[in-house]
Every structure is written in C-alpha cells, then in structure tokens.
Motif scaffolding. Structure first.
Motif, PDB file in Angstrom:
ATOM      1  N   VAL A 356      15.418  45.749  41.712  1.00 38.46           N
ATOM      2  CA  VAL A 356      16.634  46.161  42.459  1.00 38.46           C
ATOM      3  C   VAL A 356      17.811  46.268  41.419  1.00 38.46           C
ATOM      4  N   VAL A 357      18.338  47.439  41.562  1.00 39.84           N
ATOM      5  CA  VAL A 357      19.522  47.875  41.028  1.00 39.84           C
ATOM      6  C   VAL A 357      20.796  48.154  41.858  1.00 39.84           C
ATOM      7  N   SER A 358      22.038  47.152  41.869  1.00 36.71           N
ATOM      8  CA  SER A 358      22.890  47.401  42.768  1.00 36.71           C
ATOM      9  C   SER A 358      24.187  47.847  41.691  1.00 36.71           C
ATOM     10  N   MET A 359      24.780  49.149  42.306  1.00 34.42           N
ATOM     11  CA  MET A 359      26.160  49.568  41.560  1.00 34.42           C
ATOM     12  C   MET A 359      27.152  49.519  42.388  1.00 34.42           C
ATOM     13  N   SER A 360      28.274  49.078  41.803  1.00 31.00           N
ATOM     14  CA  SER A 360      29.442  48.666  42.550  1.00 31.00           C
ATOM     15  C   SER A 360      30.643  49.800  42.641  1.00 31.00           C
ATOM     16  N   GLU A 361      29.928  51.148  42.346  1.00 28.64           N
ATOM     17  CA  GLU A 361      30.959  52.125  42.547  1.00 28.64           C
ATOM     18  C   GLU A 361      30.111  53.461  42.980  1.00 28.64           C
ATOM     19  N   ALA A 362      30.496  54.306  44.088  1.00 31.10           N
ATOM     20  CA  ALA A 362      29.556  55.225  44.632  1.00 31.10           C
ATOM     21  C   ALA A 362      30.576  56.525  44.105  1.00 31.10           C
ATOM     22  N   ARG A 363      29.674  57.466  43.361  1.00 29.38           N
ATOM     23  CA  ARG A 363      30.287  58.706  43.003  1.00 29.38           C
ATOM     24  C   ARG A 363      29.972  59.653  43.851  1.00 29.38           C
ATOM     25  N   GLY A 364      30.611  59.693  44.871  1.00 24.76           N
ATOM     26  CA  GLY A 364      30.106  60.563  46.068  1.00 24.76           C
ATOM     27  C   GLY A 364      31.103  61.878  46.316  1.00 24.76           C
ATOM     28  N   ASP A 365      31.660  62.201  45.388  1.00 23.59           N
ATOM     29  CA  ASP A 365      32.688  63.311  45.624  1.00 23.59           C
ATOM     30  C   ASP A 365      31.959  64.815  45.401  1.00 23.59           C
ATOM     31  N   THR A 366      30.949  64.725  44.643  1.00 24.52           N
ATOM     32  CA  THR A 366      30.286  66.049  44.588  1.00 24.52           C
ATOM     33  C   THR A 366      28.651  65.850  44.537  1.00 24.52           C
ATOM     34  N   LEU A 367      27.911  66.755  45.095  1.00 18.50           N
ATOM     35  CA  LEU A 367      26.536  66.745  44.910  1.00 18.50           C
ATOM     36  C   LEU A 367      26.013  66.217  43.626  1.00 18.50           C
ATOM     37  N   GLU A 368      26.430  67.046  42.465  1.00 15.89           N
ATOM     38  CA  GLU A 368      26.089  66.863  41.152  1.00 15.89           C
ATOM     39  C   GLU A 368      26.179  65.147  40.865  1.00 15.89           C
ATOM     40  N   HIS A 369      27.284  64.323  41.168  1.00 14.49           N
ATOM     41  CA  HIS A 369      27.528  63.094  40.992  1.00 14.49           C
ATOM     42  C   HIS A 369      26.648  62.439  41.703  1.00 14.49           C
ATOM     43  N   ILE A 370      26.428  62.735  42.752  1.00 10.02           N
ATOM     44  CA  ILE A 370      25.512  61.899  43.697  1.00 10.02           C
ATOM     45  C   ILE A 370      24.095  61.864  43.175  1.00 10.02           C
ATOM     46  N   LEU A 371      23.698  63.031  42.738  1.00  8.48           N
ATOM     47  CA  LEU A 371      22.330  63.309  42.035  1.00  8.48           C
ATOM     48  C   LEU A 371      22.328  62.455  40.924  1.00  8.48           C
ATOM     49  N   GLU A 372      23.245  62.842  39.957  1.00  9.68           N
ATOM     50  CA  GLU A 372      23.335  61.958  38.802  1.00  9.68           C
ATOM     51  C   GLU A 372      22.991  60.378  38.852  1.00  9.68           C
ATOM     52  N   GLN A 373      23.815  59.805  39.828  1.00 10.70           N
ATOM     53  CA  GLN A 373      23.634  58.344  40.151  1.00 10.70           C
ATOM     54  C   GLN A 373      22.395  58.199  40.592  1.00 10.70           C
ATOM     55  N   GLU A 374      22.011  58.638  41.566  1.00  8.21           N
ATOM     56  CA  GLU A 374      20.662  58.520  42.176  1.00  8.21           C
ATOM     57  C   GLU A 374      19.666  58.681  41.254  1.00  8.21           C
ATOM     58  N   ASN A 375      19.409  59.507  40.366  1.00  9.06           N
ATOM     59  CA  ASN A 375      18.481  59.836  39.470  1.00  9.06           C
ATOM     60  C   ASN A 375      18.244  58.731  38.466  1.00  9.06           C
ATOM     61  N   ALA A 376      19.416  58.437  37.782  1.00  8.58           N
ATOM     62  CA  ALA A 376      19.933  57.331  36.864  1.00  8.58           C
ATOM     63  C   ALA A 376      19.110  56.032  37.495  1.00  8.58           C
ATOM     64  N   ALA A 377      19.388  55.708  38.760  1.00 11.17           N
ATOM     65  CA  ALA A 377      18.900  54.425  39.292  1.00 11.17           C
ATOM     66  C   ALA A 377      17.637  54.616  39.684  1.00 11.17           C
ATOM     67  N   SER A 378      16.952  55.733  40.379  1.00 15.60           N
ATOM     68  CA  SER A 378      15.731  55.732  40.363  1.00 15.60           C
ATOM     69  C   SER A 378      14.871  55.492  39.140  1.00 15.60           C
ATOM     70  N   ALA A 379      15.455  56.193  38.059  1.00 16.22           N
ATOM     71  CA  ALA A 379      14.840  56.069  36.768  1.00 16.22           C
ATOM     72  C   ALA A 379      14.447  54.638  36.300  1.00 16.22           C
ATOM     73  N   LEU A 380      15.550  53.753  36.693  1.00 13.07           N
ATOM     74  CA  LEU A 380      15.377  52.399  36.368  1.00 13.07           C
ATOM     75  C   LEU A 380      14.604  51.703  37.033  1.00 13.07           C
ATOM     76  N   ILE A 381      14.349  51.974  38.326  1.00  9.00           N
ATOM     77  CA  ILE A 381      13.110  51.411  39.112  1.00  9.00           C
ATOM     78  C   ILE A 381      11.842  51.870  38.616  1.00  9.00           C
ATOM     79  N   ASP A 382      11.615  53.034  38.486  1.00  7.53           N
ATOM     80  CA  ASP A 382      10.290  53.673  38.215  1.00  7.53           C
ATOM     81  C   ASP A 382      10.001  52.944  36.699  1.00  7.53           C
TER      82      ASP A 382
END
Length: 393
Positions: A356-382
């Motif tokens: 489990v990885v929990s982040m206390s900031e949502a970078r939801g202003d642009t699709l690019e930021h959303i995907l960057e955050q999602e991809n980095a967290a997904s890599a940690l889980i993988d």
C-alpha cells in the motif's frame, strides 16, 4: 599414486569445486537494490514529483513489514510523515461494500441477479433509467450504465464553499437520475460512484443496519482492524495524519484536509497502511468470503479506455480491480482518491504479499500530472509485489 597423493588430489579437487561454486554463486547474485531499498527509492521518486508526503508499507509472505516514508506531513512545519498515519480510504471502501454484498449473497439474503427495483422500488427511474433492468451484479461491476454525477470541487473557491456540505443517499441518486444512462445495462463499463450509493442502500434494506455498521461487524472487528474507522460527517481525521493537499494549478496548492466526504455513507472511512494491507490480504486469502463468492468477485470485464490510461491492461470484477504484473501474472487492488489523499494498493492472488502506498497530495490539475502520479505509485506496487529478495530490510 600413493595414499598421500590421493588425499592431496582429493583436497585440490574439492577446493576447486568449492571455488567454482562460489564463483557461480557470485555470478548468480542479483544486482541492483534490495526490495527494501527499492521501496525507499520508489517512495522518494513519488515525492520528487512534487507530492508533499508519501508513506508505503509492504508485507512479505513471511509476515515481515517493509516501511518507507518521504516528504513532509505539513508544508508549514516540515513535520515528517508518520509511517502509521491515517488517511481517507475513499474508493477502496468499495471493496468493503462489495465484500458485505457477497457475504449476504452467500447467506442467501439476496442474489446478485436481483434487480435494483427489487430492493429499492422506484429509486432508479426517469430519463431512460430503469431499476427493473439493472442488477446488483451490474452495480458492483460498474456495468449498470448509471451516469455518475456526485458533487465535487475543481477550484479552491469550490472547496471552501462545499467542504461541509452533507448529502443524503437519495439526493445523490436523484442527481444521477437527471441524466440519461451512459449505455444500456450490461453493455459497457463506466465507473459509477452512484452505483455504490445504491448498494449501500440495498445493504441497509437487506440487513436493517447501515452499510458502515455491517462493515464494522462483518470485516473490521473480526479481523482486528482497529485502525479503520467510519468518520460519518466529521470533517477531521484521527491522529497522526499528514495534511492533505490539492494542486489546483501552478502555485496553487491548498490544504484540503478539513472536509466531509461527499458520500459519507460509504466513503467516510479513515485507515492506515497496516489495516489496508490486512484487509486485502485477508480477502484474497479467503478469510472473508466462501470460495464461490471470492471467485465471483474475480470475474472481470475490461474497463473503459479512459481508465485504461490509469490502469494499463486493467480489468474490473465485483468491487476489485485486476492489473498485470511486470514479472508475470496479475494482482488485485482498488485504489482510492479523495480530499487530497491518493492511495494505491495491491495483493497477490494468494493473499501472501501485499503493498500500500498513500500520498497526501493529489496532483489533479492536469492529465499529465495525474498520470505521472499514478504511474509512479503503480511502479512502486509492481516492484514490491514482484520482489524476490530477502524478507528483511
């Protein structure tokens, strides 16, 4: 050859074999960071994107915990992130709801093929919506076609205006009924929070208790998950917790910790990485559902093209997502994002390794930021679930 010569030859051969084995072992040793070091690197990489605070926990098959934190829990004070900090569970609670529904099905108190109208007559109607054609299974799997229209904020001003608003389940369902369905029931896939509002209402109708109470009685208490708490209409969180931040645009990071989740009936759980790991491991290990119901939960369909951007190769079952692993096979998860907190998780099919990885900031202003955050967290889980190193940090 004398006996002395034979002994010398035997010693020489044994020594040579030992050296060869050592060389072979040395060559076979994996290079790169250990799994625990990889977790620390992945946590730092998420923080390096500009995310204020990160906490991650991995539980290995032998029950050991790897823990890593990065960043700060408070941008004003620089307070460090606590490894046992609370955060809002958000949509991961859908897996809790789905588990209760499947338990009720195992008890023959309802059927997955029951229609919404069977339990909530007239609740889903108008503008082409028809609760007589939508089943409980379709609500669980986001294949109902019900359009999602929950209130939410996209700007700092909207956050301050709406953060203490309270909505009844009926009001939330009514918002969705103002729209035509996204597709006929069973003929598509679209994430629908409203579908889970309806499932909450069905649980209460079937049991006589609110869904959050059934979750407490059937899952949290039996598993000893005492760090998972239903917060109701409280805008606060238990301590310790990192402050939650939302990026609304360049140089616009807002503290959004203080708020009432929109659907407080099922989204208002606070939890920790310890408890979230514990729940997912118990679920996949078969401690919460009979074999048939767990198999039903794992019957998946493809997700929409939009969600595929976040979950490449992802599929969705009954309140549970399936995603591919880079090392082969798949894992099970359900991320949650609400009020600045974004949490990704994963557990192997046998329930023995989880992260489990929990982040206390949502970078939801642009699709690019959303995907960057999602991809980095997904890599940690993988990386955590594919790890094959020693079980200790």
């Amino acid at each position: 050859m004398t006996s002395t010569s034979r002994r010398r030859l035997a010693v020489a051969l044994a020594t040579a074999m030992l050296l060869a084995a050592e060389v072979g072992t040395a060559v076979a040793q994996p290079t790169g960071p250990s799994p625990a070091e990889q977790l620390r690197e992945d946590t730092e990489a998420i923080h390096a994107l500009g995310i204020s605070g990160v906490q991650a926990r991995v539980i290995t098959p032998d029950g050991r915990h790897w823990i890593a934190t990065s960043g700060t829990a408070d941008l004003n004070t620089g307070r460090p992130v606590a490894s046992d900090g609370y955060f809002r569970m958000a949509s991961t609670s859908k897996t809790l709801v789905a588990t209760v529904v499947l338990q009720l099905e195992a008890e023959r108190r309802l059927s997955l093929n029951d229609t919404v109208d069977r339990w909530l007559p007239g609740a889903v109607h108008g503008n082409g919506n028809d609760g007589r054609r939508i089943t409980i299974r379709q609500l669980l799997q986001h294949t109902s076609g019900i359009h999602d229209d929950l209130p939410g904020y996209t700007t700092q001003d909207e956050y301050y205006q709406q953060r203490y608003d309270v909505h009844t389940p009926e009001q939330l369902v009514a918002r969705a009924m103002a729209h035509a369905p996204d597709f006929p029931p069973g003929e598509g896939w679209e994430y629908s929070n409203t579908g889970y509002v309806l499932l909450d209402m069905i649980i209460q109708k079937a049991t006589g208790q609110p869904a959050h109470q059934e979750i407490e009685d059937r899952i949290l208490r039996p598993l000893g998950l005492d760090q998972t708490r239903w917060m109701g209409t409280s805008p606060a969180l238990p301590r310790p917790h990192a402050k939650a931040y939302q990026l609304f645009g360049p140089d616009s990071v807002v503290d959004v910790t203080d708020q009432i989740p929109v659907d407080y009936e099922n989204l208002s759980f606070a939890t920790t990485t310890r408890d979230e790991n514990g729940f997912l491991r118990s679920l996949l290990a078969g401690r919460l559902l009979p074999t048939r119901q767990l198999a039903e939960m794992k019957q998946t369909v493809p997700v929409s093209a939009e969600v595929q951007q976040l979950w490449p190769g992802g599929r969705y079952g009954l309140g549970l997502a399936e995603r591919p692993l880079s090392c082969g096979g798949t894992y099970w998860s359900h991320e949650g994002g609400d009020g600045g907190y974004i949490t990704l998780n994963g557990v192997t099919d046998d329930g023995r390794r989880s992260a489990v990885v929990s982040m206390s900031e949502a970078r939801g202003d642009t699709l690019e930021h959303i995907l960057e955050q999602e991809n980095a967290a997904s890599a940690l889980i993988d990386h955590a679930l594919c790890a094959r190193g020693p079980s200790s940090p």
